[in-house]
Scaffold this active site. Sequence first.
Site, PDB file in Angstrom:
ATOM      1  N   TYR A  82      -9.820  15.622  -5.131  1.00 36.67           N
ATOM      2  CA  TYR A  82      -8.952  14.891  -6.074  1.00 36.67           C
ATOM      3  C   TYR A  82      -8.024  15.877  -6.784  1.00 36.67           C
ATOM      4  O   TYR A  82      -6.807  15.643  -6.887  1.00 36.67           O
ATOM      5  CB  TYR A  82      -9.807  14.138  -7.100  1.00 36.67           C
ATOM      6  CG  TYR A  82      -9.011  13.422  -8.177  1.00 36.67           C
ATOM      7  CD1 TYR A  82      -8.394  12.198  -7.924  1.00 36.67           C
ATOM      8  CD2 TYR A  82      -8.868  13.971  -9.451  1.00 36.67           C
ATOM      9  CE1 TYR A  82      -7.651  11.549  -8.903  1.00 36.67           C
ATOM     10  CE2 TYR A  82      -8.133  13.321 -10.442  1.00 36.67           C
ATOM     11  CZ  TYR A  82      -7.531  12.112 -10.159  1.00 36.67           C
ATOM     12  OH  TYR A  82      -6.795  11.471 -11.128  1.00 36.67           O
ATOM     13  N   LYS A  84      -3.762  16.318  -6.890  1.00 36.50           N
ATOM     14  CA  LYS A  84      -2.917  16.331  -8.093  1.00 36.50           C
ATOM     15  C   LYS A  84      -2.138  17.648  -8.205  1.00 36.50           C
ATOM     16  O   LYS A  84      -1.016  17.660  -8.717  1.00 36.50           O
ATOM     17  CB  LYS A  84      -3.768  16.060  -9.334  1.00 36.50           C
ATOM     18  CG  LYS A  84      -4.388  14.652  -9.351  1.00 36.50           C
ATOM     19  CD  LYS A  84      -3.325  13.548  -9.284  1.00 36.50           C
ATOM     20  CE  LYS A  84      -3.917  12.152  -9.373  1.00 36.50           C
ATOM     21  NZ  LYS A  84      -2.896  11.081  -9.344  1.00 36.50           N
ATOM     22  N   SER A  88      -2.316  14.792 -13.429  1.00 36.72           N
ATOM     23  CA  SER A  88      -3.598  14.744 -14.143  1.00 36.72           C
ATOM     24  C   SER A  88      -3.885  16.117 -14.743  1.00 36.72           C
ATOM     25  O   SER A  88      -3.306  17.121 -14.300  1.00 36.72           O
ATOM     26  CB  SER A  88      -4.707  14.396 -13.142  1.00 36.72           C
ATOM     27  OG  SER A  88      -5.994  14.564 -13.708  1.00 36.72           O
ATOM     28  N   ASP A 135       0.876  -1.170   0.000  1.00 34.31           N
ATOM     29  CA  ASP A 135       0.000   0.000   0.000  1.00 34.31           C
ATOM     30  C   ASP A 135       0.917   1.225   0.000  1.00 34.31           C
ATOM     31  O   ASP A 135       1.659   1.441   0.967  1.00 34.31           O
ATOM     32  CB  ASP A 135      -0.872  -0.047   1.266  1.00 34.31           C
ATOM     33  CG  ASP A 135      -1.765   1.181   1.411  1.00 34.31           C
ATOM     34  OD1 ASP A 135      -1.548   2.186   0.699  1.00 34.31           O
ATOM     35  OD2 ASP A 135      -2.674   1.129   2.257  1.00 34.31           O
TER      36      ASP A 135
HETATM   37  P1  NAD Z   1      -7.259   2.384 -11.836  1.00 36.79           P
HETATM   38  O1  NAD Z   1      -8.221   2.579 -10.709  1.00 36.79           O
HETATM   39  O2  NAD Z   1      -7.725   1.731 -13.068  1.00 36.79           O
HETATM   40  O3  NAD Z   1      -5.977   1.573 -11.302  1.00 36.79           O
HETATM   41  C1  NAD Z   1      -5.309   1.964 -10.119  1.00 36.79           C
HETATM   42  C2  NAD Z   1      -4.421   0.839  -9.605  1.00 36.79           C
HETATM   43  O4  NAD Z   1      -3.786   1.316  -8.405  1.00 36.79           O
HETATM   44  C3  NAD Z   1      -5.215  -0.428  -9.227  1.00 36.79           C
HETATM   45  O5  NAD Z   1      -4.528  -1.580  -9.682  1.00 36.79           O
HETATM   46  C4  NAD Z   1      -5.256  -0.378  -7.688  1.00 36.79           C
HETATM   47  O6  NAD Z   1      -5.320  -1.663  -7.085  1.00 36.79           O
HETATM   48  C5  NAD Z   1      -3.946   0.339  -7.378  1.00 36.79           C
HETATM   49  N1  NAD Z   1      -3.961   1.012  -6.070  1.00 36.79           N
HETATM   50  C6  NAD Z   1      -4.980   1.762  -5.544  1.00 36.79           C
HETATM   51  N2  NAD Z   1      -4.634   2.190  -4.326  1.00 36.79           N
HETATM   52  C7  NAD Z   1      -3.386   1.708  -4.072  1.00 36.79           C
HETATM   53  C8  NAD Z   1      -2.504   1.807  -2.958  1.00 36.79           C
HETATM   54  N3  NAD Z   1      -2.844   2.488  -1.846  1.00 36.79           N
HETATM   55  N4  NAD Z   1      -1.299   1.198  -3.032  1.00 36.79           N
HETATM   56  C9  NAD Z   1      -0.955   0.503  -4.135  1.00 36.79           C
HETATM   57  N5  NAD Z   1      -1.750   0.362  -5.221  1.00 36.79           N
HETATM   58  C10 NAD Z   1      -2.954   0.963  -5.177  1.00 36.79           C
HETATM   59  O7  NAD Z   1      -6.646   3.850 -12.126  1.00 36.79           O
HETATM   60  P2  NAD Z   1      -5.979   4.445 -13.468  1.00 36.79           P
HETATM   61  O8  NAD Z   1      -7.020   5.123 -14.250  1.00 36.79           O
HETATM   62  O9  NAD Z   1      -5.077   3.437 -14.089  1.00 36.79           O
HETATM   63  O10 NAD Z   1      -5.104   5.634 -12.809  1.00 36.79           O
HETATM   64  C11 NAD Z   1      -3.717   5.504 -12.524  1.00 36.79           C
HETATM   65  C12 NAD Z   1      -3.169   6.865 -12.097  1.00 36.79           C
HETATM   66  O11 NAD Z   1      -3.405   7.814 -13.151  1.00 36.79           O
HETATM   67  C13 NAD Z   1      -3.829   7.464 -10.852  1.00 36.79           C
HETATM   68  O12 NAD Z   1      -2.858   8.141 -10.073  1.00 36.79           O
HETATM   69  C14 NAD Z   1      -4.832   8.434 -11.411  1.00 36.79           C
HETATM   70  O13 NAD Z   1      -5.159   9.474 -10.507  1.00 36.79           O
HETATM   71  C15 NAD Z   1      -4.092   8.941 -12.630  1.00 36.79           C
HETATM   72  N6  NAD Z   1      -4.961   9.492 -13.670  1.00 36.79           N
HETATM   73  C16 NAD Z   1      -5.969   8.756 -14.222  1.00 36.79           C
HETATM   74  C17 NAD Z   1      -6.773   9.312 -15.204  1.00 36.79           C
HETATM   75  C18 NAD Z   1      -7.913   8.560 -15.856  1.00 36.79           C
HETATM   76  O14 NAD Z   1      -8.663   9.191 -16.634  1.00 36.79           O
HETATM   77  N7  NAD Z   1      -8.108   7.290 -15.616  1.00 36.79           N
HETATM   78  C19 NAD Z   1      -6.545  10.635 -15.613  1.00 36.79           C
HETATM   79  C20 NAD Z   1      -5.525  11.361 -15.032  1.00 36.79           C
HETATM   80  C21 NAD Z   1      -4.725  10.773 -14.056  1.00 36.79           C
END
Ligand code: NAD
Length: 259
Positions: free
Chosen positions: A155, A159, A142, A62
């Site tokens: 959120y 970021k 983000s 975590d």
């Molecule tokens: P997702 O929810 O699909 O995947 C997130 C992964 O992180 C999962 O495998 C989860 O198990 C893991 N995770 C969650 N909490 C955790 C913790 N405390 N310790 C270890 N692992 C943990 O998310 P995503 O869309 O792949 O996003 C990944 C990153 O990109 C994030 O930081 C998110 O804020 C950022 N992001 C996403 C988007 C989007 O549109 N999806 C846009 C901008 C930024």
Amino acid sequence: MSITGKVALVTGAGQGIGRAIALRLARDGADVALVDINASKINQVAGEIAELGRKATVFVADVSQLDQVVAAVEHTYSTLGGFDIIVNNAGVAQVESLLEVTPEQVDRILRINVQGVLWGIQVAGKKFKSLGQRGKIINACSIAGHEAFALLGVYSATKFAVRALTQAAAKELASDGITVNAYCPGVVGTDMWVEIDQRMADITGAEVGATYKKYVDGIALGRAETPDDVAGFVSYLASPDADYMTGQAPLIDGGMVYR
Ligand code: NAD
């Protein structure tokens, strides 16, 4: 193959953007440590990396817990025989009005999205320095790190904080040959957006799918972002081509937020 032989650690590597980054860095020639809270998902990704002919190791941690991040980095070094790149990708979404959000909700997202990145920077920075080598630290930011969105206020604050940590760490670590950058995706079609869309529907009464469509319709390049779109840019940040970049958080969003 510019990072052939390097070792990269990717957090949140079990699915979505983190999985795509891990696979891309492996295709670029790196051996990869996959860190996530979900063991079965990182085991699957490890199998995919093995099929690419690269080494992979998994570590359940975590990222909000400093001792677990320390253990993940030590596991990476001892198992893969090096440590050159960390991608602090793990993060969670939260859709809530600023008038309704609770202390417990705020605490949880700050611990994962902000402290998770901070511990990744701290532990990797110390490890690179103790090894007397250069290193690359890459953080998940983000579009919401450049412009805050309604119902995504906390959120967005997390970021913005990632961008601050990226800038400060770049300044603190530059003299050690360590670069620190971030990537700022837009609307990526992962489970995170399924959750955001559902929560938006619950709060605003919009139909399920309508919020996602509204955001995607606003993208200049006319389609949602894929995890591979993000991974391609992270591949650049991890490569020697980005050696002269530090402290930056560029947008990779298909044309949504302009800075
Ligand atoms: P997702 O929810 O699909 O995947 C997130 C992964 O992180 C999962 O495998 C989860 O198990 C893991 N995770 C969650 N909490 C955790 C913790 N405390 N310790 C270890 N692992 C943990 O998310 P995503 O869309 O792949 O996003 C990944 C990153 O990109 C994030 O930081 C998110 O804020 C950022 N992001 C996403 C988007 C989007 O549109 N999806 C846009 C901008 C930024």
